[in-house]
Scaffold this active site. Sequence first.
Site, PDB file in Angstrom:
ATOM      1  N   CYS A 151      43.550  37.428  37.799  1.00 27.34           N
ATOM      2  CA  CYS A 151      44.556  38.466  38.070  1.00 27.34           C
ATOM      3  C   CYS A 151      44.986  38.437  39.533  1.00 27.34           C
ATOM      4  O   CYS A 151      44.161  38.552  40.445  1.00 27.34           O
ATOM      5  CB  CYS A 151      43.992  39.835  37.696  1.00 27.34           C
ATOM      6  SG  CYS A 151      45.019  41.229  38.212  1.00 27.34           S
ATOM      7  N   CYS A 161      44.299  41.723  41.349  1.00 22.56           N
ATOM      8  CA  CYS A 161      42.863  41.850  41.650  1.00 22.56           C
ATOM      9  C   CYS A 161      42.507  41.088  42.928  1.00 22.56           C
ATOM     10  O   CYS A 161      41.726  41.564  43.754  1.00 22.56           O
ATOM     11  CB  CYS A 161      42.036  41.338  40.480  1.00 22.56           C
ATOM     12  SG  CYS A 161      42.316  42.218  38.923  1.00 22.56           S
TER      13      CYS A 161
END
Length: 476
Positions: free
Chosen positions: A53, A56
């Site tokens: 991600c 993230c």
Amino acid sequence: MAAWKSWTALRLCATVVVLDMVVCKGFVEDLDESFKENRNDDIWLVDFYAPWCGHCKKLEPIWNEVGLEMKSIGSPVKVGKMDATSYSSIASEFGVRGYPTIKLLKGDLAYNYRGPRTKDDIIEFAHRVSGALIRPLPSQQMFEHMQKRHRVFFVYVGGESPLKEKYIDAASELIVYTYFFSASEEVVPEYVTLKEMPAVLVFKDETYFVYDEYEDGDLSSWINRERFQNYLAMDGFLLYELGDTDLNASSLRECKLILPEDIPLHVGKLVALAVIDEKNTSVEHTRLKSIIQEVARDYRDLFHRDFQFGHMDGNDYINTLLMDELTVPTVVVLNTSNQQYFLLDRQIKNVEDMVQFINNILDGTVEAQGGDSILQRLKRIVFDAKSTIVSIFKSSPLMGCFLFGLPLGVISIMCYGIYTADTDGGYIEERYEVSKSENENQEQVEESKEQQEPSSGGSVVPTAQEPKDVLEKKKD
């Protein structure tokens, strides 16, 4: 020599940065399946992430700083992170549906963080939620300290009552957004006037408002509406948050957004926005912004129940809501819950013009546009698809040709192949049927010829069975 010193200094700086990163990571624990059994002993602030991600990865250095600061100030909150793809069963138990998801876990309770992903905002969230649900204010000095520290906070004044029970229930739900306190009547500042006790108040914008059950409806909905400052610099996230608030029912029905009295009310607060270009210092841009600010300040007693005020830099986000190109600078009023909007019916020259425009919205004189009807939803799907395609081609024409040209080419080839395959198959089948019929006819002709030829006994074999009366005549 100078080059050597520069190289040495550069290596030293790089070493310090690496050491800082290592130190920060040391205060963020990597959690595994054992976390489920051990977490109840402590309060945890956890980042549920996915290794692939992008958001993230962007949050990771901020999260490391959060862990370092929480440790340095001696906070009881432990900071950790968990790979939600590796421990998907645990993540699903905590209701993780996207990445990254930040949660504060306190006993059996799990609180979602929905604010900006900055170090200060995340730490503020952790302090607020990890502490007492309702914090007492024992003195006027403490009260004044809270006023300086918090832009918006709520206070319950009085003893035990059904209203306090409702206040506690609302706080347990909305502690993720704001602070809740309790105080005696003697602690409340002298400028506060309370007509009855107990009472719930909100302090913000250097003033206060008292909850009125008859005027404001449900306490939790009122708190959810009043947890924002009256004037804000808006962005997409704030507009989304405002869409979750409830608007006063009587005002909505007066402005003809909802007519039936029996319809449950779960619609958002109206947002009056000055859409400007903050880089543009021309008189028109600054004038509209100052007009909205003045209305928010001077008319807050009149409009604060129904309106949120603010300004937004640029029209990109508004264009997606309106599905149109909005001229900047201008003023627009949004209902973020049902995607309705109101455009100016006059030129805003001063505060009085803006107040008149708002009053016309409330009395139904200005017609609402947009909405969330089926037709509007279909239009939005088409608009979003068109916007996506245009943005891709503008940013990268080659990528756009590849993404949209390749699938269209493959589909065209498949359709052509299916069409030609059907045509050839029909032609072959037709030829086969024709050949079959010709063979049958040929066989019948040959059989008839064989029957007409004389046999070895000299008699003629009839080619077909003659009628009975003809045979009888021949016999005679």
